[in-house]
Design a protein around this motif. Sequence first.
Motif, PDB file in Angstrom:
ATOM      1  N   LEU A 173      -1.855   4.063   6.400  1.00 20.59           N
ATOM      2  CA  LEU A 173      -3.142   3.504   5.993  1.00 20.59           C
ATOM      3  C   LEU A 173      -3.094   1.983   6.065  1.00 20.59           C
ATOM      4  O   LEU A 173      -4.010   1.342   6.589  1.00 20.59           O
ATOM      5  N   GLY A 174      -2.015   1.392   5.546  1.00 18.01           N
ATOM      6  CA  GLY A 174      -1.881  -0.059   5.549  1.00 18.01           C
ATOM      7  C   GLY A 174      -1.840  -0.645   6.944  1.00 18.01           C
ATOM      8  O   GLY A 174      -2.496  -1.656   7.237  1.00 18.01           O
ATOM      9  N   LEU A 175      -1.084  -0.002   7.836  1.00 18.48           N
ATOM     10  CA  LEU A 175      -0.989  -0.487   9.209  1.00 18.48           C
ATOM     11  C   LEU A 175      -2.321  -0.372   9.947  1.00 18.48           C
ATOM     12  O   LEU A 175      -2.774  -1.328  10.593  1.00 18.48           O
ATOM     13  N   SER A 176      -2.943   0.799   9.850  1.00 22.54           N
ATOM     14  CA  SER A 176      -4.211   0.995  10.560  1.00 22.54           C
ATOM     15  C   SER A 176      -5.310   0.105   9.973  1.00 22.54           C
ATOM     16  O   SER A 176      -6.142  -0.435  10.709  1.00 22.54           O
ATOM     17  N   PHE A 177      -5.296  -0.093   8.660  1.00 20.82           N
ATOM     18  CA  PHE A 177      -6.262  -0.975   8.010  1.00 20.82           C
ATOM     19  C   PHE A 177      -6.164  -2.393   8.563  1.00 20.82           C
ATOM     20  O   PHE A 177      -7.177  -3.027   8.887  1.00 20.82           O
ATOM     21  N   GLN A 178      -4.922  -2.895   8.712  1.00 24.15           N
ATOM     22  CA  GLN A 178      -4.753  -4.259   9.203  1.00 24.15           C
ATOM     23  C   GLN A 178      -5.086  -4.380  10.680  1.00 24.15           C
ATOM     24  O   GLN A 178      -5.631  -5.400  11.116  1.00 24.15           O
ATOM     25  N   ILE A 179      -4.781  -3.350  11.460  1.00 29.31           N
ATOM     26  CA  ILE A 179      -5.143  -3.379  12.885  1.00 29.31           C
ATOM     27  C   ILE A 179      -6.657  -3.441  13.043  1.00 29.31           C
ATOM     28  O   ILE A 179      -7.179  -4.179  13.884  1.00 29.31           O
ATOM     29  N   ILE A 180      -7.373  -2.684  12.202  1.00 31.91           N
ATOM     30  CA  ILE A 180      -8.841  -2.740  12.232  1.00 31.91           C
ATOM     31  C   ILE A 180      -9.320  -4.144  11.855  1.00 31.91           C
ATOM     32  O   ILE A 180     -10.247  -4.688  12.467  1.00 31.91           O
ATOM     33  N   ASP A 181      -8.663  -4.761  10.858  1.00 29.76           N
ATOM     34  CA  ASP A 181      -9.007  -6.133  10.500  1.00 29.76           C
ATOM     35  C   ASP A 181      -8.770  -7.086  11.672  1.00 29.76           C
ATOM     36  O   ASP A 181      -9.556  -8.017  11.904  1.00 29.76           O
ATOM     37  N   ILE A 203       0.843  -1.200   0.000  1.00 29.40           N
ATOM     38  CA  ILE A 203       0.000   0.000   0.000  1.00 29.40           C
ATOM     39  C   ILE A 203       0.877   1.248   0.000  1.00 29.40           C
ATOM     40  O   ILE A 203       0.612   2.216  -0.721  1.00 29.40           O
ATOM     41  N   GLU A 204       1.947   1.216   0.789  1.00 28.19           N
ATOM     42  CA  GLU A 204       2.917   2.310   0.804  1.00 28.19           C
ATOM     43  C   GLU A 204       3.512   2.515  -0.584  1.00 28.19           C
ATOM     44  O   GLU A 204       3.601   3.643  -1.078  1.00 28.19           O
ATOM     45  N   ALA A 205       3.912   1.416  -1.225  1.00 22.76           N
ATOM     46  CA  ALA A 205       4.518   1.499  -2.552  1.00 22.76           C
ATOM     47  C   ALA A 205       3.530   2.005  -3.602  1.00 22.76           C
ATOM     48  O   ALA A 205       3.894   2.768  -4.501  1.00 22.76           O
ATOM     49  N   ALA A 206       2.274   1.578  -3.485  1.00 22.53           N
ATOM     50  CA  ALA A 206       1.247   2.039  -4.428  1.00 22.53           C
ATOM     51  C   ALA A 206       1.065   3.551  -4.335  1.00 22.53           C
ATOM     52  O   ALA A 206       0.958   4.247  -5.355  1.00 22.53           O
ATOM     53  N   ALA A 207       1.037   4.060  -3.098  1.00 22.24           N
ATOM     54  CA  ALA A 207       0.887   5.501  -2.892  1.00 22.24           C
ATOM     55  C   ALA A 207       2.129   6.249  -3.369  1.00 22.24           C
ATOM     56  O   ALA A 207       2.037   7.290  -4.036  1.00 22.24           O
ATOM     57  N   TYR A 208       3.286   5.728  -3.034  1.00 25.74           N
ATOM     58  CA  TYR A 208       4.565   6.350  -3.406  1.00 25.74           C
ATOM     59  C   TYR A 208       4.730   6.386  -4.932  1.00 25.74           C
ATOM     60  O   TYR A 208       5.054   7.431  -5.511  1.00 25.74           O
ATOM     61  N   ALA A 209       4.485   5.242  -5.573  1.00 23.95           N
ATOM     62  CA  ALA A 209       4.674   5.134  -7.024  1.00 23.95           C
ATOM     63  C   ALA A 209       3.695   6.009  -7.789  1.00 23.95           C
ATOM     64  O   ALA A 209       4.062   6.655  -8.782  1.00 23.95           O
ATOM     65  N   SER A 210       2.440   6.046  -7.344  1.00 24.22           N
ATOM     66  CA  SER A 210       1.446   6.873  -8.048  1.00 24.22           C
ATOM     67  C   SER A 210       1.731   8.360  -7.849  1.00 24.22           C
ATOM     68  O   SER A 210       1.460   9.175  -8.740  1.00 24.22           O
ATOM     69  N   ALA A 211       2.308   8.737  -6.705  1.00 25.91           N
ATOM     70  CA  ALA A 211       2.715  10.128  -6.495  1.00 25.91           C
ATOM     71  C   ALA A 211       3.854  10.495  -7.441  1.00 25.91           C
ATOM     72  O   ALA A 211       3.874  11.597  -8.016  1.00 25.91           O
ATOM     73  N   LEU A 212       4.805   9.575  -7.617  1.00 23.27           N
ATOM     74  CA  LEU A 212       5.877   9.799  -8.599  1.00 23.27           C
ATOM     75  C   LEU A 212       5.288   9.975  -9.993  1.00 23.27           C
ATOM     76  O   LEU A 212       5.697  10.865 -10.749  1.00 23.27           O
ATOM     77  N   LEU A 213       4.338   9.126 -10.331  1.00 21.97           N
ATOM     78  CA  LEU A 213       3.693   9.180 -11.641  1.00 21.97           C
ATOM     79  C   LEU A 213       3.016  10.523 -11.868  1.00 21.97           C
ATOM     80  O   LEU A 213       3.032  11.070 -12.989  1.00 21.97           O
ATOM     81  N   ALA A 214       2.452  11.098 -10.819  1.00 18.36           N
ATOM     82  CA  ALA A 214       1.715  12.356 -10.918  1.00 18.36           C
ATOM     83  C   ALA A 214       2.576  13.588 -10.617  1.00 18.36           C
ATOM     84  O   ALA A 214       2.079  14.717 -10.658  1.00 18.36           O
ATOM     85  N   GLY A 215       3.850  13.366 -10.297  1.00 14.49           N
ATOM     86  CA  GLY A 215       4.725  14.490  -9.994  1.00 14.49           C
ATOM     87  C   GLY A 215       4.430  15.142  -8.652  1.00 14.49           C
ATOM     88  O   GLY A 215       4.683  16.332  -8.446  1.00 14.49           O
TER      89      GLY A 215
END
Length: 295
Positions: free
Chosen positions: A181-189, A156-168
């Motif tokens: 987001l990924g950590l809190s999402f899994q804790i909620i799970d 999830i971190e990489a998806a956010a990071y990579a898409s930010a690079l893509l969008a400048g």
Amino acid sequence: MQRVEHEIQRLIKEIDYDEVTRLFDMLSGGKRLRAKLILKIAPEQKNAPLLAAIVELIHGASLLHDDVIDEALTRRGVASVNATDGSKTAVMLGDVLYSKAFSELVQFDKEIAKSIASSVTSLSCGEMQDVKMAEEFNEDEDKYLKMLYLKTATLIEAAAYASALLAGKNAHSYGIYGKNLGLSFQIIDDILDITSDSTTLGKPAMNDFVEGKCTLPYIHLYKELNKEDKQRLKNSHAKSISEEEVLWIKAKMKEHKSIEKSYELAQTLSNEAMLAVKDDVELIEILKTMIKRSY
């Protein structure tokens, strides 16, 4: 999202093997959280749907392998591939999805491709750590959170990071958002595995503990128990437990506010993620929606 689904189907069709198509069609798409995140961060980029499709194939492959490792018979309320077609087939399908995703990833800028590829290495290490930690009762919160980061949050971190690079955009800030987001999402799970019923979960309730996973609520509970109750909790670990023991664990969690303490950490992580992208209303709304899933 329609373009993402179209890209996913195109990539599966290009594999040109009817058995792969049949098996992939059996998989439930799930929330597509990673894809939605990429589209919201890079909405104007023409390659964003392809990047989202690649990440979803990677996520799907990791879940196939995860189900084999956990010997899970269901996934999102439907029979898993290893249940219907065997573990060997599930592993091979996962390998096909991984390799197809990587073959498409090379079309992107080197830093974008590297961020996604590195996260797959991390999530694989996280899966190994998860399996190793399930061999005995784990009471170390830091150890658990590190595993959680590798297994769940890195992609999830990489998806956010990579898409930010893509969008400048500021990739570092969006990476922080994705990680938290990924950590809190899994804790909620983890919380929902205890507080929800099996119908809602699509799997047996308290299944994590039965499988040997000491998630955050159990770790918080263990810290508060006396010596005798600590041993009782350990005795229930990694085995089918009676309804009496389930009720005892839930009662002790209520007494010591184990769920609330876990939720507080999820909320803290969520708040940090909001600060990282404080001007992005849509991403903040994703966090708010996710955090509300707990009750």
